[in-house]
Scaffold this motif. Structure first.
Motif, PDB file in Angstrom:
ATOM      1  N   ASP A 132      23.950  23.341   4.524  1.00 19.36           N
ATOM      2  CA  ASP A 132      23.206  22.739   5.609  1.00 19.36           C
ATOM      3  C   ASP A 132      21.730  23.113   5.477  1.00 19.36           C
ATOM      4  OD1 ASP A 132      22.405  23.538   8.834  1.00 19.36           O
ATOM      5  OD2 ASP A 132      23.062  21.489   8.343  1.00 19.36           O
ATOM      6  N   GLU A 133      20.855  22.107   5.467  1.00 16.96           N
ATOM      7  CA  GLU A 133      19.430  22.356   5.290  1.00 16.96           C
ATOM      8  C   GLU A 133      18.867  23.233   6.402  1.00 16.96           C
ATOM      9  OE1 GLU A 133      15.431  19.761   5.462  1.00 16.96           O
ATOM     10  OE2 GLU A 133      16.931  19.043   4.029  1.00 16.96           O
ATOM     11  N   GLY A 134      19.360  23.036   7.624  1.00 16.20           N
ATOM     12  CA  GLY A 134      18.904  23.849   8.741  1.00 16.20           C
ATOM     13  C   GLY A 134      19.234  25.312   8.555  1.00 16.20           C
ATOM     14  N   GLU A 135      20.405  25.572   8.021  1.00 17.98           N
ATOM     15  CA  GLU A 135      20.824  26.956   7.751  1.00 17.98           C
ATOM     16  C   GLU A 135      19.947  27.590   6.672  1.00 17.98           C
ATOM     17  OE1 GLU A 135      24.772  29.033   5.921  1.00 17.98           O
ATOM     18  OE2 GLU A 135      25.100  27.401   7.340  1.00 17.98           O
ATOM     19  N   ILE A 136      19.649  26.837   5.645  1.00 20.32           N
ATOM     20  CA  ILE A 136      18.780  27.349   4.579  1.00 20.32           C
ATOM     21  C   ILE A 136      17.389  27.617   5.137  1.00 20.32           C
ATOM     22  CG2 ILE A 136      17.627  26.767   2.405  1.00 20.32           C
ATOM     23  CD1 ILE A 136      20.168  25.249   1.613  1.00 20.32           C
ATOM     24  N   ARG A 137      16.897  26.711   5.959  1.00 18.21           N
ATOM     25  CA  ARG A 137      15.570  26.866   6.558  1.00 18.21           C
ATOM     26  C   ARG A 137      15.492  28.157   7.392  1.00 18.21           C
ATOM     27  NH1 ARG A 137      11.671  23.457   7.024  1.00 18.21           N
ATOM     28  NH2 ARG A 137      12.919  21.649   6.513  1.00 18.21           N
ATOM     29  N   VAL A 138      16.506  28.403   8.219  1.00 17.16           N
ATOM     30  CA  VAL A 138      16.540  29.616   9.042  1.00 17.16           C
ATOM     31  C   VAL A 138      16.563  30.855   8.155  1.00 17.16           C
ATOM     32  CG1 VAL A 138      17.971  30.958  10.646  1.00 17.16           C
ATOM     33  CG2 VAL A 138      17.560  28.527  11.070  1.00 17.16           C
ATOM     34  N   ARG A 139      17.346  30.813   7.102  1.00 18.53           N
ATOM     35  CA  ARG A 139      17.444  31.945   6.172  1.00 18.53           C
ATOM     36  C   ARG A 139      16.088  32.216   5.520  1.00 18.53           C
ATOM     37  NH1 ARG A 139      20.605  36.129   5.060  1.00 18.53           N
ATOM     38  NH2 ARG A 139      22.382  34.824   5.498  1.00 18.53           N
ATOM     39  N   LEU A 140      15.413  31.160   5.080  1.00 18.98           N
ATOM     40  CA  LEU A 140      14.115  31.321   4.426  1.00 18.98           C
ATOM     41  C   LEU A 140      13.056  31.855   5.395  1.00 18.98           C
ATOM     42  CD1 LEU A 140      14.058  28.036   2.331  1.00 18.98           C
ATOM     43  CD2 LEU A 140      14.243  30.366   1.431  1.00 18.98           C
ATOM     44  N   GLU A 141      13.062  31.355   6.607  1.00 18.54           N
ATOM     45  CA  GLU A 141      12.098  31.834   7.599  1.00 18.54           C
ATOM     46  C   GLU A 141      12.340  33.306   7.933  1.00 18.54           C
ATOM     47  OE1 GLU A 141      12.517  28.930  10.715  1.00 18.54           O
ATOM     48  OE2 GLU A 141      11.216  27.496   9.679  1.00 18.54           O
ATOM     49  N   TRP A 142      13.613  33.692   8.043  1.00 21.27           N
ATOM     50  CA  TRP A 142      13.957  35.089   8.311  1.00 21.27           C
ATOM     51  C   TRP A 142      13.498  35.966   7.158  1.00 21.27           C
ATOM     52  CZ3 TRP A 142      19.326  37.527   7.490  1.00 21.27           C
ATOM     53  CH2 TRP A 142      19.381  38.806   8.066  1.00 21.27           C
ATOM     54  N   CYS A 143      13.784  35.538   5.944  1.00 23.70           N
ATOM     55  CA  CYS A 143      13.403  36.306   4.760  1.00 23.70           C
ATOM     56  C   CYS A 143      11.888  36.460   4.702  1.00 23.70           C
ATOM     57  CB  CYS A 143      13.931  35.617   3.502  1.00 23.70           C
ATOM     58  SG  CYS A 143      13.680  36.562   1.986  1.00 23.70           S
ATOM     59  N   ARG A 144      11.164  35.375   4.924  1.00 26.28           N
ATOM     60  CA  ARG A 144       9.698  35.418   4.888  1.00 26.28           C
ATOM     61  C   ARG A 144       9.166  36.416   5.925  1.00 26.28           C
ATOM     62  NH1 ARG A 144       6.755  30.033   6.433  1.00 26.28           N
ATOM     63  NH2 ARG A 144       7.898  30.522   8.329  1.00 26.28           N
ATOM     64  N   SER A 145       9.709  36.366   7.121  1.00 21.08           N
ATOM     65  CA  SER A 145       9.276  37.244   8.206  1.00 21.08           C
ATOM     66  C   SER A 145       9.530  38.717   7.872  1.00 21.08           C
ATOM     67  CB  SER A 145      10.001  36.847   9.493  1.00 21.08           C
ATOM     68  OG  SER A 145       9.736  37.753  10.516  1.00 21.08           O
ATOM     69  N   VAL A 146      10.716  39.019   7.391  1.00 24.86           N
ATOM     70  CA  VAL A 146      11.066  40.402   7.051  1.00 24.86           C
ATOM     71  C   VAL A 146      10.198  40.901   5.891  1.00 24.86           C
ATOM     72  CG1 VAL A 146      12.905  41.878   6.119  1.00 24.86           C
ATOM     73  CG2 VAL A 146      13.412  40.278   7.965  1.00 24.86           C
ATOM     74  N   CYS A 147       9.969  40.045   4.907  1.00 24.96           N
ATOM     75  CA  CYS A 147       9.132  40.443   3.769  1.00 24.96           C
ATOM     76  C   CYS A 147       7.714  40.777   4.208  1.00 24.96           C
ATOM     77  CB  CYS A 147       9.097  39.330   2.723  1.00 24.96           C
ATOM     78  SG  CYS A 147      10.610  39.194   1.758  1.00 24.96           S
ATOM     79  N   LEU A 148       7.153  39.967   5.088  1.00 23.36           N
ATOM     80  CA  LEU A 148       5.792  40.231   5.555  1.00 23.36           C
ATOM     81  C   LEU A 148       5.719  41.514   6.373  1.00 23.36           C
ATOM     82  CD1 LEU A 148       4.614  36.623   6.434  1.00 23.36           C
ATOM     83  CD2 LEU A 148       3.924  38.035   4.476  1.00 23.36           C
ATOM     84  N   GLU A 149       6.723  41.749   7.202  1.00 26.88           N
ATOM     85  CA  GLU A 149       6.757  42.989   7.990  1.00 26.88           C
ATOM     86  C   GLU A 149       6.882  44.206   7.072  1.00 26.88           C
ATOM     87  OE1 GLU A 149       9.170  45.084  11.692  1.00 26.88           O
ATOM     88  OE2 GLU A 149       9.828  43.125  10.974  1.00 26.88           O
ATOM     89  N   CYS A 150       7.719  44.088   6.072  1.00 30.31           N
ATOM     90  CA  CYS A 150       7.909  45.182   5.126  1.00 30.31           C
ATOM     91  C   CYS A 150       6.626  45.418   4.322  1.00 30.31           C
ATOM     92  CB  CYS A 150       9.079  44.863   4.203  1.00 30.31           C
ATOM     93  SG  CYS A 150       9.649  46.277   3.256  1.00 30.31           S
ATOM     94  N   ALA A 151       5.970  44.346   3.909  1.00 27.34           N
ATOM     95  CA  ALA A 151       4.716  44.487   3.157  1.00 27.34           C
ATOM     96  C   ALA A 151       3.673  45.235   3.977  1.00 27.34           C
ATOM     97  CB  ALA A 151       4.187  43.112   2.753  1.00 27.34           C
ATOM     98  N   ARG A 152       3.566  44.904   5.253  1.00 23.78           N
ATOM     99  CA  ARG A 152       2.604  45.605   6.119  1.00 23.78           C
ATOM    100  C   ARG A 152       2.958  47.092   6.230  1.00 23.78           C
ATOM    101  NH1 ARG A 152       2.843  40.571   8.802  1.00 23.78           N
ATOM    102  NH2 ARG A 152       4.497  41.300  10.179  1.00 23.78           N
TER     103      ARG A 152
END
Length: 123
Positions: free
Chosen positions: A73-93
């Motif tokens: 499901d494209e919506g599921e992939i989109r949510v996963r990618l947004e979550w991953c992006r958010s966590v990566c940015l928080e971790c980078a900071r």
């Protein structure tokens, strides 16, 4: 519904692979960085360690989802990618504040950028 051209399909698969590869590299970098952080250190060190572990787990799970061949499901992939992006940015900071963690922070940002790029192909 229009059928994607072979060039669009190729671009989609290329971006999907690039994102999965960035997630794998980020998971590895975060796991290594977390293992180098003293678990009995300060509260700040503990937060960085936990963020590193969480980022490694999220990136690993995202990579597995992107590597699945079955229809998703494209919506599921989109949510996963947004979550991953958010966590990566928080971790980078969080890594930015740690001496010697510059490379891991950069890897997290590269993964976040790859997730953003792949999200654009889903639009």
């Amino acid at each position: 519904m229009t059928t994607p051209t072979s060039q669009q399909l190729y671009r989609f698969l290329e971006d999907r692979f690039a994102c999965a590869q960035a997630c794998t590299e980020c998971a590895r970098a975060c796991a290594v960085r977390a293992s180098l952080t003293d678990p009995d250190g300060t509260e700040c060190h503990e937060r960085v360690r936990r963020l590193g572990i969480m980022c490694a787990e999220v990136c690993d799970a995202t990579c597995r989802v992107l590597g699945e061949e079955c229809r998703q499901d494209e919506g599921e992939i989109r949510v996963r990618l947004e979550w991953c992006r958010s966590v990566c940015l928080e971790c980078a900071r969080a890594f930015d504040a740690q001496p010697g963690a510059e490379s891991a922070a950069a890897t997290c940002r590269t993964c976040a950028d790859a997730c953003s790029e792949f999200l654009r192909t889903l639009a």
